[in-house]
Design a protein around this motif. Structure first.
Motif, mmCIF file in Angstrom:
data_model
loop_
_atom_site.group_PDB
_atom_site.id
_atom_site.type_symbol
_atom_site.label_atom_id
_atom_site.label_comp_id
_atom_site.label_asym_id
_atom_site.label_seq_id
_atom_site.Cartn_x
_atom_site.Cartn_y
_atom_site.Cartn_z
ATOM 1 N N PRO A 4 5.857 5.768 -15.516
ATOM 2 C CA PRO A 4 4.400 5.580 -15.008
ATOM 3 C C PRO A 4 3.214 5.386 -16.053
ATOM 4 C CG PRO A 4 5.116 7.818 -15.078
ATOM 5 C CD PRO A 4 6.169 7.079 -15.165
ATOM 6 N N LEU A 5 2.203 4.877 -15.831
ATOM 7 C CA LEU A 5 1.152 4.515 -16.815
ATOM 8 C C LEU A 5 0.644 5.850 -17.266
ATOM 9 C CD1 LEU A 5 -0.802 1.934 -14.825
ATOM 10 C CD2 LEU A 5 0.876 1.516 -16.427
ATOM 11 N N ALA A 6 -0.149 5.581 -18.559
ATOM 12 C CA ALA A 6 -0.496 7.108 -19.162
ATOM 13 C C ALA A 6 -1.495 7.777 -18.252
ATOM 14 C CB ALA A 6 -1.348 6.736 -20.422
ATOM 15 N N GLY A 7 -1.805 9.063 -18.497
ATOM 16 C CA GLY A 7 -2.471 9.994 -17.559
ATOM 17 C C GLY A 7 -3.797 9.616 -17.168
ATOM 18 N N GLY A 8 -4.541 8.656 -18.038
ATOM 19 C CA GLY A 8 -5.852 8.212 -17.799
ATOM 20 C C GLY A 8 -5.895 7.015 -16.694
ATOM 21 N N ASP A 9 -4.689 6.485 -16.416
ATOM 22 C CA ASP A 9 -4.326 5.426 -15.356
ATOM 23 C C ASP A 9 -3.667 6.240 -14.254
ATOM 24 O OD1 ASP A 9 -5.923 3.527 -16.579
ATOM 25 O OD2 ASP A 9 -4.231 2.929 -17.769
ATOM 26 N N MET A 10 -3.459 7.197 -14.097
ATOM 27 C CA MET A 10 -2.825 7.941 -12.810
ATOM 28 C C MET A 10 -3.929 8.242 -11.714
ATOM 29 S SD MET A 10 0.342 7.619 -13.023
ATOM 30 C CE MET A 10 1.091 8.999 -11.947
ATOM 31 N N PHE A 11 -4.912 9.141 -12.053
ATOM 32 C CA PHE A 11 -5.695 9.631 -11.366
ATOM 33 C C PHE A 11 -7.192 9.595 -11.636
ATOM 34 C CE2 PHE A 11 -2.080 12.487 -11.745
ATOM 35 C CZ PHE A 11 -1.542 12.135 -10.593
ATOM 36 N N GLY A 12 -8.031 9.189 -10.689
ATOM 37 C CA GLY A 12 -9.441 9.323 -10.792
ATOM 38 C C GLY A 12 -10.251 8.175 -9.828
ATOM 39 N N SER A 13 -11.467 8.412 -9.566
ATOM 40 C CA SER A 13 -12.007 7.616 -8.494
ATOM 41 C C SER A 13 -12.294 6.428 -8.727
ATOM 42 C CB SER A 13 -13.448 8.473 -8.211
ATOM 43 O OG SER A 13 -14.247 8.451 -9.412
ATOM 44 N N ASP A 14 -11.938 5.844 -10.090
ATOM 45 C CA ASP A 14 -12.303 4.505 -10.200
ATOM 46 C C ASP A 14 -10.928 3.585 -10.201
ATOM 47 O OD1 ASP A 14 -10.999 5.510 -12.587
ATOM 48 O OD2 ASP A 14 -12.672 4.780 -13.921
ATOM 49 N N LEU A 15 -9.739 4.238 -9.730
ATOM 50 C CA LEU A 15 -8.530 3.796 -9.713
ATOM 51 C C LEU A 15 -8.328 3.295 -8.385
ATOM 52 C CD1 LEU A 15 -6.547 5.686 -12.239
ATOM 53 C CD2 LEU A 15 -7.856 3.715 -12.787
ATOM 54 N N TRP A 21 0.692 -1.182 -0.080
ATOM 55 C CA TRP A 21 0.138 -0.206 0.148
ATOM 56 C C TRP A 21 0.955 1.222 0.034
ATOM 57 C CZ3 TRP A 21 0.647 2.884 4.574
ATOM 58 C CH2 TRP A 21 1.032 2.293 5.581
ATOM 59 N N SER A 22 0.608 2.343 -0.267
ATOM 60 C CA SER A 22 1.076 3.579 -0.826
ATOM 61 C C SER A 22 0.061 4.781 -0.758
ATOM 62 C CB SER A 22 1.964 3.446 -1.830
ATOM 63 O OG SER A 22 2.575 4.546 -2.193
ATOM 64 N N ASN A 23 1.000 5.851 -0.763
ATOM 65 C CA ASN A 23 0.076 7.082 -0.713
ATOM 66 C C ASN A 23 0.201 7.576 -2.390
ATOM 67 O OD1 ASN A 23 2.822 7.883 0.581
ATOM 68 N ND2 ASN A 23 2.534 9.267 -1.225
ATOM 69 N N PHE A 24 1.095 6.798 -3.292
ATOM 70 C CA PHE A 24 1.284 7.306 -4.579
ATOM 71 C C PHE A 24 0.170 6.763 -5.387
ATOM 72 C CE2 PHE A 24 5.730 8.023 -3.517
ATOM 73 C CZ PHE A 24 6.008 9.079 -4.311
ATOM 74 N N PRO A 25 -0.225 7.410 -6.705
ATOM 75 C CA PRO A 25 -0.978 6.815 -7.597
ATOM 76 C C PRO A 25 -0.846 5.358 -7.817
ATOM 77 C CG PRO A 25 -0.105 9.040 -8.027
ATOM 78 C CD PRO A 25 0.505 8.736 -6.942
ATOM 79 N N THR A 26 -1.503 4.611 -8.249
ATOM 80 C CA THR A 26 -1.492 3.346 -8.749
ATOM 81 C C THR A 26 -0.465 3.287 -9.815
ATOM 82 O OG1 THR A 26 -3.699 3.167 -9.833
ATOM 83 C CG2 THR A 26 -3.479 2.538 -7.647
ATOM 84 N N GLY A 27 -0.507 4.402 -10.693
ATOM 85 C CA GLY A 27 0.305 4.130 -11.906
ATOM 86 C C GLY A 27 1.753 4.250 -11.454
ATOM 87 N N PRO A 62 7.982 4.522 -5.022
ATOM 88 C CA PRO A 62 8.394 4.000 -6.236
ATOM 89 C C PRO A 62 10.018 4.234 -6.486
ATOM 90 C CG PRO A 62 7.445 5.802 -6.953
ATOM 91 C CD PRO A 62 7.242 5.569 -5.469
ATOM 92 N N PRO A 63 10.633 3.459 -7.108
ATOM 93 C CA PRO A 63 12.073 3.710 -7.492
ATOM 94 C C PRO A 63 12.042 4.846 -8.764
ATOM 95 C CG PRO A 63 11.503 1.640 -8.369
ATOM 96 C CD PRO A 63 10.374 2.158 -7.762
ATOM 97 N N PRO A 64 13.048 5.550 -9.062
ATOM 98 C CA PRO A 64 13.317 6.282 -10.231
ATOM 99 C C PRO A 64 12.768 5.807 -11.235
ATOM 100 C CG PRO A 64 15.021 6.468 -8.895
ATOM 101 C CD PRO A 64 14.511 5.255 -8.244
ATOM 102 N N GLY A 65 11.694 6.461 -12.118
ATOM 103 C CA GLY A 65 11.101 6.100 -13.217
ATOM 104 C C GLY A 65 10.029 4.904 -13.014
ATOM 105 N N GLY A 66 9.391 5.104 -11.903
ATOM 106 C CA GLY A 66 8.437 4.187 -11.643
ATOM 107 C C GLY A 66 8.579 2.642 -11.149
ATOM 108 N N PRO A 67 7.767 1.971 -10.706
ATOM 109 C CA PRO A 67 8.056 0.619 -10.368
ATOM 110 C C PRO A 67 8.976 -0.134 -11.301
ATOM 111 C CG PRO A 67 5.875 1.320 -9.741
ATOM 112 C CD PRO A 67 6.546 2.234 -10.641
ATOM 113 N N SER A 68 9.874 -0.882 -10.631
ATOM 114 C CA SER A 68 10.769 -1.710 -11.551
ATOM 115 C C SER A 68 11.499 -0.846 -12.632
ATOM 116 C CB SER A 68 9.775 -3.049 -12.350
ATOM 117 O OG SER A 68 9.280 -3.686 -11.307
ATOM 118 N N GLY A 69 11.398 0.217 -12.731
ATOM 119 C CA GLY A 69 12.185 1.065 -13.542
ATOM 120 C C GLY A 69 11.250 1.642 -14.955
ATOM 121 N N ARG A 70 9.940 1.145 -14.816
ATOM 122 C CA ARG A 70 9.099 1.371 -15.924
ATOM 123 C C ARG A 70 8.485 2.835 -15.558
ATOM 124 N NH1 ARG A 70 4.125 -2.351 -15.100
ATOM 125 N NH2 ARG A 70 4.699 -1.699 -12.663
#
Length: 392
Positions: A170-181, A68-74, A160-168
């Motif tokens: 972050p996901l595209a904007g639509g998968d970063m924020f929103g009440s359905d994520l 768990w985290s405070n970060f966006p799921t992306g 997350p580590p630099p560049g997102g989890p596992s070096g990836r």
């Protein structure tokens, strides 16, 4: 005003009744567990076999437990299934489960945190929409004892580590924020006797709820918001407004000697015991509650209820009775400014700490009045470890 909202009056009366009645009867607590299990089973029944496998984990899966985290799921992927991937019947059943396990106040708070993420997705922050990097100070260094808020080297997923989890990236904007994520998952099979766990969370939200017979535990859990103040249909929404207003009112009630003890002589910039800090302890600081007046103690209990009262009445009443009994062994500490305009969120950090409690409220440096993280822990019983070990 938020303070006079009819629902808020009901919540405050409920807290007072909880403190007068004390621990809920075993019969009521067990009945509540049965209702929660029925709601969980009803949700699971709406899923396909593949979906069910996706949301179910072993009760002893400690990696998922701490995922768990405070970060966006992306940036920090969660386990389980997100609301976005559910059909209408599945979403209804998932939210019905949350309504059952939480109080009306808790469910409203969760929904307002999700609404804030919709607002952030549409409007960004005051500094403009977020881009491809992690949120500034989203899980950054914390001042004071305890080191930094985030996983130690080789630790669990606080950020997350630099560049997102596992070096990836972050996901595209639509998968970063929103009440359905926001994701739901289970550790163990829902049961009225055996311990199991329900997780619900996403950006600025992580509820870790362990059910063991008549016992319900919601630590550790994280609540936060950005924006922490926004408008919906002309109405001002402050998901963590009471956490700000009640704490400031308590600070203002302190006399000069009490303030001298409560206000720390150093700056705390973020959560000390946030994500990735399971099992860590810090030394109590500030003003000991035994030195408060009865009125101030009541104000502190009302503030604590903003976290303990997120759970259903049976669990919340037991928790509040425990914390009330230990109130004189509890401490209140403040770090930061002491003057704020009415109706705005404070920019100061505070901590409430007792034998079985740590609460932290930490405004974030990018938007101190509009970006808040909080943590709620019981260092002796996070994840319901005591109940799970005893088999209740």
């Amino acid at each position: 005003m938020y303070t006079n909202h009819p629902w808020n009056i009901t919540r405050r009366l409920g807290v007072l009744l909880t403190l007068m009645v004390g621990i809920a009867s075993p019969a009521l607590a067990q009945e509540t567990t049965q209702q929660v299990v029925r709601a969980a089973d009803a949700f699971l029944a709406t899923l396909t076999d593949t979906q069910r496998q996706k949301v179910m984990y072993s009760f002893d899966d400690n990696q998922q437990r701490a995922r768990w985290s405070n970060f966006p799921t992306g940036f920090v992927p969660r386990g389980g299934m997100r609301l976005k991937d559910m059909n209408a019947a599945q979403r209804t059943a998932a939210l019905s489960l949350m309504k059952t396990v939480l109080s009306p106040m808790g469910y409203e708070k969760v929904n307002q945190i999700r609404m804030a993420d919709d607002d952030f997705k549409a409007n960004g922050s005051k500094h403009g929409p977020r881009g491809g990097g992690p949120p500034p100070n989203g899980n950054g260094p914390a001042g004071g004892p305890g080191g930094q808020n985030g996983p130690p080297p080789g630790g669990q997923s606080g950020g997350p580590p630099p560049g997102g989890p596992s070096g990836r990236p972050p996901l595209a904007g639509g998968d970063m924020f929103g009440s359905d994520l926001y994701y739901i998952s289970f550790l163990g099979k829902p049961s009225i006797t055996d311990p199991w766990m329900l997780q619900f969370g996403g950006h600025h939200l992580a509820l870790n709820i362990t059910i063991a017979g008549k016992n319900g535990v919601m630590t550790p859990s994280l609540t936060g918001a950005q924006p922490a103040t926004f408008q919906v249909d002309g109405k001002t929404i402050r998901p963590l407004g009471k956490e700000s207003d009640l704490a400031f009112a308590l600070l203002q009630s302190l006399d000069a000697q009490q303030r001298k003890q409560a206000i720390l002589n150093y700056q705390v910039s973020d959560l000390v015991l946030g994500p990735g800090q399971d099992g860590k302890r810090i030394t109590p600081e500030g003003l000991r509650v035994s030195q408060m007046t009865d009125k101030q103690k009541a104000m502190l209990l009302d503030l604590i209820a903003e976290w303990a009262g997120i759970m259903n009445n049976a669990a919340a009443s037991a928790r509040m009775a425990q914390l009330k009994a230990e109130l004189d062994q509890t401490w209140f500490a403040w770090s930061g400014g002491t003057s704020f305009a009415s109706g705005t969120n404070i920019t100061a950090y505070y901590r409430i700490q007792g034998p079985h409690l740590v609460i932290e409220y930490a405004p974030q440096s990018d938007e101190p009045t509009n970006h808040v993280h909080t943590i709620y822990r019981d260092p002796t019983n996070d994840y319901g470890q005591l109940f799970a070990a005893k088999g209740q």
